[in-house]
Design a protein around this motif. Structure first.
Motif, mmCIF file in Angstrom:
data_model
loop_
_atom_site.group_PDB
_atom_site.id
_atom_site.type_symbol
_atom_site.label_atom_id
_atom_site.label_comp_id
_atom_site.label_asym_id
_atom_site.label_seq_id
_atom_site.Cartn_x
_atom_site.Cartn_y
_atom_site.Cartn_z
ATOM 1 N N ALA A 81 0.836 -1.203 0.000
ATOM 2 C CA ALA A 81 0.000 0.000 0.000
ATOM 3 C C ALA A 81 0.873 1.257 0.000
ATOM 4 O O ALA A 81 0.595 2.217 -0.731
ATOM 5 N N GLN A 82 1.951 1.231 0.794
ATOM 6 C CA GLN A 82 2.847 2.391 0.826
ATOM 7 C C GLN A 82 3.553 2.591 -0.513
ATOM 8 O O GLN A 82 3.714 3.703 -0.996
ATOM 9 N N ARG A 83 3.970 1.482 -1.095
ATOM 10 C CA ARG A 83 4.637 1.546 -2.399
ATOM 11 C C ARG A 83 3.700 2.136 -3.452
ATOM 12 O O ARG A 83 4.103 2.973 -4.260
ATOM 13 N N MET A 84 2.465 1.684 -3.448
ATOM 14 C CA MET A 84 1.489 2.185 -4.404
ATOM 15 C C MET A 84 1.291 3.688 -4.212
ATOM 16 O O MET A 84 1.179 4.431 -5.185
ATOM 17 N N LEU A 200 -11.431 -1.637 -15.208
ATOM 18 C CA LEU A 200 -10.106 -1.673 -15.831
ATOM 19 C C LEU A 200 -9.171 -2.534 -14.996
ATOM 20 O O LEU A 200 -8.973 -2.259 -13.814
ATOM 21 N N VAL A 201 -8.603 -3.557 -15.603
ATOM 22 C CA VAL A 201 -7.590 -4.380 -14.939
ATOM 23 C C VAL A 201 -6.230 -3.986 -15.506
ATOM 24 O O VAL A 201 -5.976 -4.143 -16.703
ATOM 25 N N GLU A 202 -5.371 -3.461 -14.636
ATOM 26 C CA GLU A 202 -4.041 -2.989 -15.040
ATOM 27 C C GLU A 202 -3.001 -3.996 -14.546
ATOM 28 O O GLU A 202 -2.818 -4.166 -13.339
ATOM 29 N N ASP A 203 -2.351 -4.658 -15.479
ATOM 30 C CA ASP A 203 -1.324 -5.650 -15.119
ATOM 31 C C ASP A 203 0.023 -4.969 -15.310
ATOM 32 O O ASP A 203 0.349 -4.529 -16.415
ATOM 33 N N ASP A 204 0.819 -4.919 -14.238
ATOM 34 C CA ASP A 204 1.976 -4.025 -14.268
ATOM 35 C C ASP A 204 3.259 -4.655 -13.720
ATOM 36 O O ASP A 204 3.910 -4.109 -12.839
ATOM 37 N N PRO A 205 3.689 -5.792 -14.271
ATOM 38 C CA PRO A 205 4.903 -6.406 -13.738
ATOM 39 C C PRO A 205 6.177 -5.643 -14.077
ATOM 40 O O PRO A 205 7.186 -5.815 -13.400
ATOM 41 N N TYR A 206 6.116 -4.810 -15.141
ATOM 42 C CA TYR A 206 7.347 -4.174 -15.622
ATOM 43 C C TYR A 206 7.410 -2.679 -15.343
ATOM 44 O O TYR A 206 8.354 -2.017 -15.754
ATOM 45 N N GLY A 207 6.378 -2.145 -14.667
ATOM 46 C CA GLY A 207 6.246 -0.697 -14.515
ATOM 47 C C GLY A 207 7.486 -0.006 -13.951
ATOM 48 O O GLY A 207 7.796 1.126 -14.320
ATOM 49 N N GLU A 208 8.194 -0.707 -13.057
ATOM 50 C CA GLU A 208 9.350 -0.054 -12.430
ATOM 51 C C GLU A 208 10.637 -0.270 -13.229
ATOM 52 O O GLU A 208 11.689 0.235 -12.856
ATOM 53 N N HIS A 276 9.203 -9.691 2.637
ATOM 54 C CA HIS A 276 9.008 -8.491 3.433
ATOM 55 C C HIS A 276 10.292 -8.096 4.155
ATOM 56 O O HIS A 276 10.681 -6.931 4.183
ATOM 57 N N GLU A 277 10.966 -9.081 4.720
ATOM 58 C CA GLU A 277 12.223 -8.812 5.427
ATOM 59 C C GLU A 277 13.268 -8.241 4.458
ATOM 60 O O GLU A 277 14.043 -7.352 4.815
ATOM 61 N N THR A 278 13.268 -8.747 3.224
ATOM 62 C CA THR A 278 14.243 -8.288 2.230
ATOM 63 C C THR A 278 14.031 -6.826 1.848
ATOM 64 O O THR A 278 14.991 -6.077 1.683
ATOM 65 N N ILE A 279 12.773 -6.428 1.711
ATOM 66 C CA ILE A 279 12.499 -5.123 1.103
ATOM 67 C C ILE A 279 12.069 -4.041 2.078
ATOM 68 O O ILE A 279 11.980 -2.872 1.701
ATOM 69 N N LYS A 280 11.825 -4.408 3.346
ATOM 70 C CA LYS A 280 11.132 -3.453 4.211
ATOM 71 C C LYS A 280 11.919 -2.162 4.478
ATOM 72 O O LYS A 280 11.335 -1.138 4.756
ATOM 73 N N ASP A 281 13.249 -2.232 4.362
ATOM 74 C CA ASP A 281 14.030 -1.032 4.672
ATOM 75 C C ASP A 281 14.479 -0.275 3.425
ATOM 76 O O ASP A 281 15.534 0.362 3.424
ATOM 77 N N GLY A 282 13.711 -0.358 2.358
ATOM 78 C CA GLY A 282 14.028 0.456 1.180
ATOM 79 C C GLY A 282 14.983 -0.198 0.196
ATOM 80 O O GLY A 282 15.497 0.464 -0.717
ATOM 81 N N PHE A 283 15.195 -1.519 0.343
ATOM 82 C CA PHE A 283 16.148 -2.214 -0.519
ATOM 83 C C PHE A 283 15.857 -2.010 -2.012
ATOM 84 O O PHE A 283 16.772 -1.817 -2.821
ATOM 85 N N LEU A 284 14.585 -2.036 -2.398
ATOM 86 C CA LEU A 284 14.265 -1.951 -3.831
ATOM 87 C C LEU A 284 14.702 -0.615 -4.438
ATOM 88 O O LEU A 284 14.980 -0.541 -5.640
ATOM 89 N N ASP A 285 14.773 0.434 -3.605
ATOM 90 C CA ASP A 285 15.155 1.743 -4.136
ATOM 91 C C ASP A 285 16.590 1.751 -4.653
ATOM 92 O O ASP A 285 16.935 2.542 -5.525
ATOM 93 N N ARG A 292 17.429 -1.861 -13.968
ATOM 94 C CA ARG A 292 17.176 -0.947 -15.098
ATOM 95 C C ARG A 292 18.437 -0.757 -15.930
ATOM 96 O O ARG A 292 18.389 -0.791 -17.151
ATOM 97 N N ASP A 293 19.576 -0.550 -15.256
ATOM 98 C CA ASP A 293 20.826 -0.337 -15.986
ATOM 99 C C ASP A 293 21.147 -1.534 -16.864
ATOM 100 O O ASP A 293 21.461 -1.394 -18.046
ATOM 101 N N LEU A 294 21.061 -2.713 -16.256
ATOM 102 C CA LEU A 294 21.383 -3.929 -17.014
ATOM 103 C C LEU A 294 20.435 -4.100 -18.200
ATOM 104 O O LEU A 294 20.874 -4.332 -19.336
ATOM 105 N N TYR A 295 19.133 -3.994 -17.936
ATOM 106 C CA TYR A 295 18.167 -4.251 -19.012
ATOM 107 C C TYR A 295 18.257 -3.176 -20.100
ATOM 108 O O TYR A 295 18.083 -3.462 -21.282
ATOM 109 N N GLY A 296 18.537 -1.929 -19.704
ATOM 110 C CA GLY A 296 18.686 -0.845 -20.674
ATOM 111 C C GLY A 296 19.861 -1.125 -21.612
ATOM 112 O O GLY A 296 19.750 -0.994 -22.832
#
Lengths: 399, 399
Positions: A81-84, A200-208, A276-285, A292-296
């Protein structure tokens, strides 16, 4: 002794998926495969997840290994919810359902929204896994006219939209085309869907996973009260955990929960807590920018190789994010036949036809660039380009 | 903006589950709950699983976190096949499908075998989670007459069996009754089902949790070529992993795989590898006896307490394995009403009515004994026995 197994009508209509058969071929190590839909394992944060797993099994082993609530692990729902909200779509944690991969979200939506013959609106082309999942509930797909930018919203007439159970959209770096829907079309889409009363169903696996261009507001942020949103940890963390989420309004949310309870009781407690333990402290940021760098970089390798090796008669998308490029060859080229020849030369891709709900375009194909090293992209595209040129020359001769 | 969500017929028919609502109440720490279906967390082999997880993330992190085949992790499928052979039912690993908890197996069987109105044969009573799961596909349940030993095979007429898509059986320590089907009835069941051409689905989460009596051959071992079997790691290892398996003959097996692909692509690679690493060297052979000892002791505590505190008008099963005791009170007692009174006194159980596909018996209830300490079993049964006596006295007065 013998049993007479009578299959349900929906099971009789099931056919083995093209993707499945292709994935089998690409397991051979000598094959340069642009066919996969797999994220790059180089992006999996193994060390971080090992630490998280350790912590979960030290701090809360019994809860992590016990049955849990169908809606999901509360702190993970709150994180979503916070991420959204950060992405511009504030939602209540009470509207977040954790699912066993976002593929399960598709199954639950099909179950709760589709009767035999129900109209379901899809893009042209659309995500094959969604078409397969919805198909089990025997809808009638209505294809929305689309171009290189996505759904052509000018072509969405009231007649086309009327009575549809929902509209299924992948606005960001769609699988299979890699295209991103422009802002004006997003607004038009939300307005037209609302005017027609179509969810509307929005499927968004790649949005980030956007490496070029600027962030565009999602359909949910344009329509926060009524939109249905599907997210996934598969492309930003690791797919082997099978962890995704669905955001939905009532009364749908409660029905999704009930359908999920019947489907698998709940998403594994263990993996929910580890993620949750992996990402809770902002790891994804810090983690997502490295993906993104690799895929770009990988995307640009492939775009460069396409320029060099593919004939001028071929057209392709130039994605600003995600994992896929979509190639359109001249009419008359059949990419399923092309695939057979490519595999003889140890190159693989996915023919485009199965991604169309109606009127398959046999002259299209999907390329994934994320897992193949640069030198193999070059070698593979060289072979594929030569095959395409030969096909086109063959067409000209036959004409 | 507004969306008009039209739910599918199957979603409209969904109702919130009694079990779900009850589980919410029992989260309050002051409640002595015999309502749970949870295994005892004291049996979870945390240390062993921590070591296994460590090894998986050290030896094969990328494979463990990547997408995997829909059928499951091959070494785990092979382990299941060997285990089944040990239990007297040799099957090929190629017929083993790993599922996201055996609840998913129920969903996949419903999907592939049930059309609207299809006849499905079930026990009286049967497992509520299965009834809910199959219900989404709108079958017509036909209840098989059953008694304290299970299905009354003498009552299985050709008319009752004719045209059924399958027969759903829990021969070992059934949820909710704890009863075990005697050998002669197993043989009769397999013969009658074969004669009528009805596939047999054997759901067996508790088969290895036998603490009294001798091992009886499973339905699959009496019918290895055609039987459909469902197993689970939830009760012998830990449910929070959501890991089970289905064994099925062709052509059903292939359809189950396709339906599973549409449902969640595959069971999490991570948990499959952890479980395989945990059990591959014979761990369950020493671990399961410790669960049996615990559950056997707990069962006897509760049987003793029932003898002491329940009135002579009440009847109950005397399980030789599993997690549940089934109580039948005099006709006229409504256990849903009784539950409301029990919860006022901080005791909980599951009313029996929802476990019946047809003609619910409102005077029945299910007790789980595995997670409650002995002294709380005593205190809880004392309260419940007094309430039951008061209900019966009330009936006599009203009559």
């Amino acid at each position: 002794m013998n049993a007479n197994i009578t299959l349900s009508k929906r099971a009789q209509a099931l056919t083995s998926s093209a993707i499945r058969e292709i994935l089998k071929v690409t397991e051979r190590p000598e094959v340069i495969s642009f066919a996969g839909g797999l994220p790059s394992p180089a992006t999996f944060p193994v060390e971080r997840m090992r630490e998280a797993t350790d912590k979960v099994l030290r701090d809360a082993p019994q809860a992590a290994l016990q049955y849990g609530p169908t809606e999901g692990f509360t702190p993970l729902r709150e994180w979503v919810a916070q991420r959204m909200a950060k992405l511009g779509a504030p939602v209540s944690p009470g509207r977040v359902l954790i699912v066993t991969g976002s593929q399960q979200g598709l199954d639950l939506l099909g179950k709760t929204l589709v009767d035999e013959g129900s109209k379901v609106l899809v893009e042209t082309p659309s995500y094959l896994g969604a078409l397969q999942s919805f198909s089990l509930f025997q809808p009638k797909f209505a294809s929305m006219p689309s171009d290189g930018q996505g759904i052509d919203t000018d072509a969405l007439t009231p007649e086309l939209l009327a009575g549809a159970r929902f509209m299924y959209c992948l606005p960001n770096f769609q699988n299979p085309t890699g295209r991103r829907l422009p802002l004006e079309r997003r607004k038009a889409l939300v307005e037209k869907a609302a005017a027609a009363g179509v969810p509307l169903v929005e499927d968004d696996p790649y949005g980030e996973l956007s490496y070029d261009g600027e962030h565009l507001p999602g359909l949910l942020s344009l329509n926060p009260e009524q939109g249905i949103y599907m997210g996934s940890f598969s492309k930003v963390l690791a797919p082997g955990l099978r962890l995704g989420y669905v955001v939905a309004p009532e009364p749908l949310f409660s029905k999704l929960v009930q359908a999920k309870q019947a489907a698998d009781l709940h998403t594994p407690s263990f993996s929910q807590r580890i993620v949750h333990e992996t990402i809770k402290d902002g790891f994804l940021d810090t983690h997502i920018p490295s993906i993104r760098d690799l895929y770009g970089r990988q995307c640009h390798y492939m775009l460069d190789a396409l320029e060099r090796h593919f004939p001028t008669e071929a057209q392709w998308t130039r994605p600003e994010g995600g994992m896929f490029i979509w190639v359109t060859l001249p009419k008359g080229v059949d990419t399923t036949r092309l695939l057979a020849k490519a595999i003889e030369q140890n190159v693989a891709f996915v023919p485009g036809a199965p991604f169309f709900a109606n009127d398959p375009q046999a002259n299209t194909l999907r390329l994934s660039f994320v897992t193949v090293p640069a030198e193999k992209i070059e070698a593979g595209m060289q072979k594929l380009g030569a095959l395409v040129k030969a096909e086109i020359a063959g067409l000209a001769q036959a004409a």
